[in-house]
Write an enzyme that holds these catalytic residues in place. Structure first.
Site, PDB file in Angstrom:
ATOM      1  CG  HIS A 413      -0.239   0.008   2.534  1.00  0.00           C
ATOM      2  ND1 HIS A 413       0.328   1.134   3.107  1.00  0.00           N
ATOM      3  CD2 HIS A 413      -0.001  -1.018   3.407  1.00  0.00           C
ATOM      4  CE1 HIS A 413       0.867   0.811   4.275  1.00  0.00           C
ATOM      5  NE2 HIS A 413       0.691  -0.499   4.479  1.00  0.00           N
ATOM      6  CB  CYS A 434       2.171  -3.447   5.030  1.00  0.00           C
ATOM      7  SG  CYS A 434       0.612  -4.178   5.594  1.00  0.00           S
TER       8      CYS A 434
END
Length: 458
Positions: A413, A434
């Site tokens: 992301h 992430c």
């Protein structure tokens, strides 16, 4: 001449009187030369005949022999045979015409079938008598039916029926009754053995073996990622067993296990893989969500259906997971590569690098977990929610683009809050696992990404 006529008339009178006397005599008696079984009942009334038959049968003693060897004797009276000869004797008596009594002296009349129908033994007493003679079935060998056996070496094969020497009591009874009727004094019992119920050429045996041959000769070819695998005949034989109706059924657990061996050989799910990386040469990538395997549950049912149809088939098995293709390479030419050491991400499309960017991976303690994954969703304007173990607080983080690739919350992301990307940034302000991506690059990454696209982290 007159004297001759008188003599002839006198003789005729005597004959008529004698004939009439014979009619009167045999009106209540059996005619001459009448036997019932081996018992002579000539000139006896019905009660006298029945009494004589019973006395004769009760006094009978038989020598029992087996294969020519004498084993003892049985007195029929000890078996307390039940005789109900009245009806048969009455029928026999009524069939005789007293007016034809003279013919009885010139021909015999034997009613040898009636005894079989009128006599019955106490089976327990007969068993006891045979046991007393050492002929108990408990000490004898039972006949063995022909059977279908299986070994790994031979597969299914038929074993021959084997004769035994246990006695069929009904046959022994018939031998005794035949002996009574034929006036025999010795009975050979080796013809009264219980016989096998199934021979090796029995229709049931032939039918089952035919089913087995049809089943094991069914050719099932599975096309697995470009490999053709034909299930071996001996493997199918191992799966076969029979229900109570002698119908073939298949061991589903063994089929399931066999599919497991195919997964071990061909599937890619949950296996490490060698990968030619962009910056470090060949590396080993640990298992993640990327990979495929045969769906063992549904494919077991498919194979069962193939076997029950008994027709040759060539098809692809049911597959679960991602990355399946006939070339066997579940990564392909389009994928995302992340190097933790180099803090860099590359996006490949058809073998060409379309995006190369520095990134920030997980901070020590919330490290990004290396592995082979695949993107399972694409979402714009998402909110990432979770618990931050470093701050010990729940969080909600809006992002413009979200590409999750595992089942623990890792994904790719944009991270507008990061002031720097690449280098050692991950060590001081790393993510919770992430792949933090520069916002100005993330839109392009998102545009090239698709569900099922491999993500290789090493």
């Amino acid at each position: 001449m007159k004297k001759l006529i008188i003599s002839v008339v006198s003789a005729l009178v005597i004959i008529i009187v004698a004939y009439s006397a014979g009619i009167g005599y045999y009106a209540e008696k059996f005619q001459a030369n009448t036997t019932f079984g081996s018992v002579d009942i000539s000139n006896l009334t019905l009660p006298e005949a029945e009494e004589k038959i019973q006395e004769d049968i009760y006094s009978k003693t038989f020598q029992i022999t087996e294969n020519g060897q004498e084993v003892g004797s049985i007195q029929l009276g000890e078996l307390e045979p039940e005789l109900q000869t009245g009806e048969v004797l009455t029928e026999t008596y009524n069939s005789q015409n007293p007016n034809e009594w003279i013919t009885g002296y010139f021909q015999s009349e034997n009613h040898d079938g009636g005894l079989m129908e009128t006599m019955n033994f106490d089976e327990q007493k007969l068993n006891k008598q045979l046991a007393n003679l050492g002929l108990s079935n408990e000490e004898r060998t039972a006949a063995q039916d022909a059977a279908i056996e299986y070994t790994e070496a031979q597969g299914y094969y038929v074993t021959e029926a084997e004769e035994g020497n246990q006695l069929d009591i009904d046959k022994v009874k018939k031998l005794i009754m035949n002996g009574i009727q034929n006036g025999e004094e010795s009975i050979e019992i080796n013809s009264a053995y219980l016989e096998p119920e199934l021979s090796s050429h029995d229709e049931k045996i032939d039918s089952i073996m035919e089913q087995i041959e049809t089943a094991k000769n069914t050719e099932i070819n599975l096309e697995i990622a470009g490999n053709n695998v034909t299930i071996p005949q001996e493997t199918i034989e191992e799966w076969i067993y029979f229900d109570s109706n002698n119908e073939i059924v298949y061991d589903q657990e063994l089929i399931y296990e066999y599919l497991g061996t195919l997964n071990d050989e061909y599937a890619t799910y949950n296996k490490p893989r060698q990968f030619q990386s962009t910056s470090e040469g060949e590396v080993t990538v640990e298992p993640g969500t990327l990979g495929w395997s045969i769906d063992r549950e549904s494919e077991t049912q498919n194979i069962l259906a193939d076997l029950q149809a008994g027709e040759n088939v060539s098809r692809q098995p049911n597959i679960v997971g991602t990355g399946y293709n006939t070339g066997g390479n579940d990564i392909g030419d389009s994928y995302v590569e992340v190097s933790v050491d180099h803090q860099t991400m590359w996006v490949y499309v058809d073998g060409q690098i379309v995006v190369e960017t520095p990134i920030v991976t997980g901070q020590i303690g919330t490290d990004t977990v290396p592995g082979a994954y695949s993107i399972w969703d694409k979402e714009e304007d998402a909110e990432l929610k979770g618990y931050n173990p470093r701050t010990e607080r729940d969080y909600v983080q809006p992002v413009n683009y979200w590409l999750p690739f595992d089942d623990t919350g890792q994904g790719i992301h944009d991270a507008g809050w990061q002031s720097n990307f690449g280098g050692n940034t991950y060590q001081v302000s790393g993510s919770l696992g992430c792949i933090n991506t520069p916002p100005d690059v993330m839109a392009e990454v998102f545009a090239h990404a698709y569900e099922g696209m491999p993500v290789l982290i090493h």
